[in-house]
Design a protein around this motif. Structure first.
Motif, short mmCIF file in Angstrom:
data_model
loop_
_atom_site.label_atom_id
_atom_site.label_comp_id
_atom_site.label_asym_id
_atom_site.label_seq_id
_atom_site.Cartn_x
_atom_site.Cartn_y
_atom_site.Cartn_z
N GLY A 129 0.79 -1.23 0.00
CA GLY A 129 0.00 0.00 0.00
C GLY A 129 0.81 1.27 0.00
N ILE A 130 2.05 1.22 -0.48
CA ILE A 130 2.90 2.40 -0.51
C ILE A 130 3.22 2.76 -1.95
CG2 ILE A 130 5.16 3.35 0.11
CD1 ILE A 130 5.09 1.61 2.59
N HIS A 131 3.05 4.03 -2.29
CA HIS A 131 3.29 4.51 -3.65
C HIS A 131 4.25 5.69 -3.59
CE1 HIS A 131 -0.13 2.03 -4.89
NE2 HIS A 131 -0.74 2.52 -3.83
N VAL A 132 5.22 5.70 -4.48
CA VAL A 132 6.22 6.76 -4.53
C VAL A 132 5.94 7.67 -5.73
CG1 VAL A 132 8.68 7.28 -4.84
CG2 VAL A 132 7.98 5.33 -3.42
N VAL A 133 5.88 8.96 -5.47
CA VAL A 133 5.75 9.96 -6.54
C VAL A 133 7.01 10.80 -6.49
CG1 VAL A 133 4.40 11.84 -7.51
CG2 VAL A 133 3.24 9.96 -6.32
N ASP A 134 7.89 10.60 -7.45
CA ASP A 134 9.21 11.20 -7.41
C ASP A 134 9.16 12.66 -7.85
OD1 ASP A 134 12.08 11.00 -7.09
OD2 ASP A 134 12.21 11.15 -9.27
N ARG A 135 9.60 13.56 -6.96
CA ARG A 135 9.73 14.98 -7.25
C ARG A 135 8.53 15.53 -8.04
NH1 ARG A 135 14.82 12.68 -7.66
NH2 ARG A 135 16.46 13.73 -6.46
N PRO A 136 7.35 15.51 -7.46
CA PRO A 136 6.17 15.92 -8.21
C PRO A 136 6.19 17.39 -8.60
CG PRO A 136 5.66 15.71 -5.87
CD PRO A 136 7.04 15.16 -6.06
N GLU A 137 5.67 17.68 -9.79
CA GLU A 137 5.49 19.06 -10.22
C GLU A 137 4.41 19.70 -9.33
OE1 GLU A 137 7.22 20.69 -12.48
OE2 GLU A 137 8.46 18.93 -12.87
N PRO A 138 4.38 21.04 -9.27
CA PRO A 138 3.38 21.71 -8.41
C PRO A 138 1.95 21.26 -8.67
CG PRO A 138 5.02 23.29 -9.15
CD PRO A 138 5.31 22.00 -9.87
N GLU A 139 1.58 21.04 -9.92
CA GLU A 139 0.21 20.62 -10.22
C GLU A 139 -0.07 19.23 -9.66
OE1 GLU A 139 2.45 21.60 -12.43
OE2 GLU A 139 1.72 23.60 -12.99
N THR A 140 0.90 18.34 -9.76
CA THR A 140 0.74 16.98 -9.23
C THR A 140 0.65 17.02 -7.72
OG1 THR A 140 1.97 16.06 -11.10
CG2 THR A 140 1.75 14.68 -9.14
N LEU A 141 1.51 17.83 -7.10
CA LEU A 141 1.48 17.93 -5.64
C LEU A 141 0.16 18.50 -5.15
CD1 LEU A 141 3.03 17.53 -3.03
CD2 LEU A 141 4.01 19.82 -3.32
N ALA A 142 -0.37 19.50 -5.87
CA ALA A 142 -1.67 20.06 -5.50
C ALA A 142 -2.77 19.01 -5.57
CB ALA A 142 -2.01 21.24 -6.40
N ALA A 143 -2.70 18.15 -6.59
CA ALA A 143 -3.70 17.08 -6.72
C ALA A 143 -3.55 16.06 -5.60
CB ALA A 143 -3.56 16.40 -8.09
N LEU A 144 -2.32 15.74 -5.23
CA LEU A 144 -2.09 14.79 -4.14
C LEU A 144 -2.62 15.36 -2.82
CD1 LEU A 144 1.54 13.58 -4.97
CD2 LEU A 144 -0.56 12.23 -5.12
N LEU A 145 -2.41 16.64 -2.60
CA LEU A 145 -2.94 17.27 -1.40
C LEU A 145 -4.47 17.26 -1.41
CD1 LEU A 145 -0.54 20.31 -0.99
CD2 LEU A 145 -1.02 18.63 0.78
N ASN A 146 -5.04 17.54 -2.55
CA ASN A 146 -6.49 17.64 -2.64
C ASN A 146 -7.18 16.33 -2.30
OD1 ASN A 146 -8.77 19.41 -3.44
ND2 ASN A 146 -9.09 17.85 -5.01
N ASP A 147 -6.52 15.22 -2.59
CA ASP A 147 -7.12 13.90 -2.36
C ASP A 147 -6.60 13.22 -1.08
OD1 ASP A 147 -8.60 14.12 -4.68
OD2 ASP A 147 -7.12 13.11 -5.92
N ALA A 148 -5.87 13.95 -0.27
CA ALA A 148 -5.25 13.35 0.92
C ALA A 148 -6.21 13.32 2.11
CB ALA A 148 -3.99 14.10 1.30
N ILE A 149 -6.23 12.21 2.81
CA ILE A 149 -6.93 12.13 4.09
C ILE A 149 -6.23 13.00 5.11
CG2 ILE A 149 -7.56 10.58 5.99
CD1 ILE A 149 -7.61 8.30 3.89
N ALA A 150 -4.90 12.93 5.11
CA ALA A 150 -4.10 13.72 6.04
C ALA A 150 -2.67 13.78 5.53
CB ALA A 150 -4.13 13.13 7.45
N LEU A 151 -1.99 14.87 5.87
CA LEU A 151 -0.54 14.95 5.71
C LEU A 151 0.08 14.48 7.02
CD1 LEU A 151 1.93 16.17 3.99
CD2 LEU A 151 1.76 18.07 5.61
N VAL A 152 1.08 13.61 6.92
CA VAL A 152 1.75 13.10 8.12
C VAL A 152 3.19 13.61 8.13
CG1 VAL A 152 2.34 11.07 9.47
CG2 VAL A 152 0.32 11.02 8.00
#
Length: 361
Positions: free
Chosen positions: A242-265
């Motif tokens: 259940g672990i996925h690596v997103v290498d050096r995401p661009e700002p748009e990708t990071l914004a999408a990851l934040l938008n769909d996150a349950i929580a930042l840890v």
């Protein structure tokens, strides 16, 4: 006022220092500060010891002793700003240094002994000789006073804003994963998060009778996304666990990851300031953070805190956030209020105070 800012570290690619420089420079210009950027293009990436590190040290010495002062004189700079602790000994131009944290002294076990000794000496020397010191938090300011003996009247606290512009009005996504942003250097304490995630997975599989599909439906062990340069240890099952690596995401990708996150840890043992926490809070993402002074200062009552050495505590807190919609909504509201108190405009104004302090002698 004309300020020469050493932007050498922005050449290394995405990093907290690079974000700091980009956002600060953008915010300074409307305040009447003429920014001149200077970069040591001969500087190589960090080498981790050996002769390459010695070469970097020589290049750095040439830059701060010869090239940077010459550049400051050529552009008639009023102030030289070092965004990391450094000092140019052969210039009459006033100097400002930024100190982000004293992690190498606060958690010395997380650093190579040679680097720790070098940083303690060189960074302390730079801060003591600077005409003004910018501290990114009150936590760091206190450390600079107590550990390095820099007088309080020469320190200006300038807390960061979000790492990137966030559309706070954007609806939150489906809350499908846990998110970690950063690298895997020891003080970031990634092992705590991986251990807690394993506990969650084990609990769900046990409850579901090892039926992985049923376990996924229970949503008690959501996938963990590692965004940045962090990697699980060699041999770790990654996606199978259940672990996925997103290498050096661009700002748009990071914004999408934040938008769909349950929580930042944020499991860090020590941070001078929680830049990614501010970004998450501004985006309405709940924050779970290790209990340490820099993070508690940044997040206030808008985060849930855990023991940085106890994976059971972190796993239990993740379970609470995952299963309690009302708790997530409350953390979202608190986080947005907390993030609203932090901005790059305010940070830039504080830097102008530091520049004036240095220029006025």
């Amino acid at each position: 006022m004309r300020v020469l800012i050493d932007t050498t570290f922005a050449l290394r690619g995405p990093s907290g220092t690079g974000v700091y420089l980009a956002r600060l420079i953008d915010a300074l210009q409307p305040l009447g500060v003429e920014v001149v950027e200077a970069q040591n293009t001969a500087r190589r990436a960090p080498a981790g010891g050996g002769w390459r590190s010695a070469l970097n040290a020589g290049t750095d010495a040439w830059w701060t002793t010869v090239a940077l002062p010459a550049r400051a004189a050529a552009v008639q700079a009023d102030v030289i700003h070092h965004p990391l602790p450094a000092y140019a000994p052969r210039t009459r131009t006033p100097q400002v240094v930024t100190v982000h944290d004293l992690a190498f002294e606060r958690v010395p076990e997380c650093f190579d002994p040679a680097f720790r000794r070098w940083a303690s000496i060189t960074h302390r020397t730079a801060a003591r000789h600077a005409d003004a010191v910018v501290a990114v938090s009150h936590t760091t300011a206190m450390d600079v006073r107590a550990r390095w003996g820099v007088p309080e009247e020469r320190i200006v606290v300038a807390r960061h804003g979000p790492g990137q512009e966030v559309d706070a009005s954007r609806p939150r996504g489906g809350a499908s994963h846990l998110l970690y942003i950063g690298d895997d250097e020891p003080r970031k304490n990634l092992g705590l998060l991986l251990a807690a995630h394993r506990l969650l997975r084990a609990d769900v599989l046990t409850a579901a009778g090892t039926d992985a599909e049923t376990a996924a439906d229970r949503n008690a062990a959501p996938p963990l996304v590692l965004a940045g340069t962090a990697r699980p240890p060699v041999g770790h099952p990654r996606a199978n666990d259940g672990i996925h690596v997103v290498d050096r995401p661009e700002p748009e990708t990071l914004a999408a990851l934040l938008n769909d996150a349950i929580a930042l840890v944020l499991p860090s043992l020590h941070e001078g300031f929680g830049l990614t926490a501010v970004e998450a809070m501004a985006a309405g993402v709940p924050v779970i953070a290790a209990r340490s002074p820099g993070l508690t200062e940044t997040c206030g009552d808008a985060a849930l805190y855990v023991d940085p050495y106890d994976p059971q505590d972190l796993a239990a807190t993740i379970r609470r956030v995952t299963s309690d919609r009302a708790l997530r909504a409350d953390l979202t509201e608190r986080g947005r209020r907390q993030a609203a108190e932090l901005s790059w405009v305010r940070a830039a104004r504080a830097h102008v105070r530091a520049y004036n302090l240095a220029a006025d002698g």
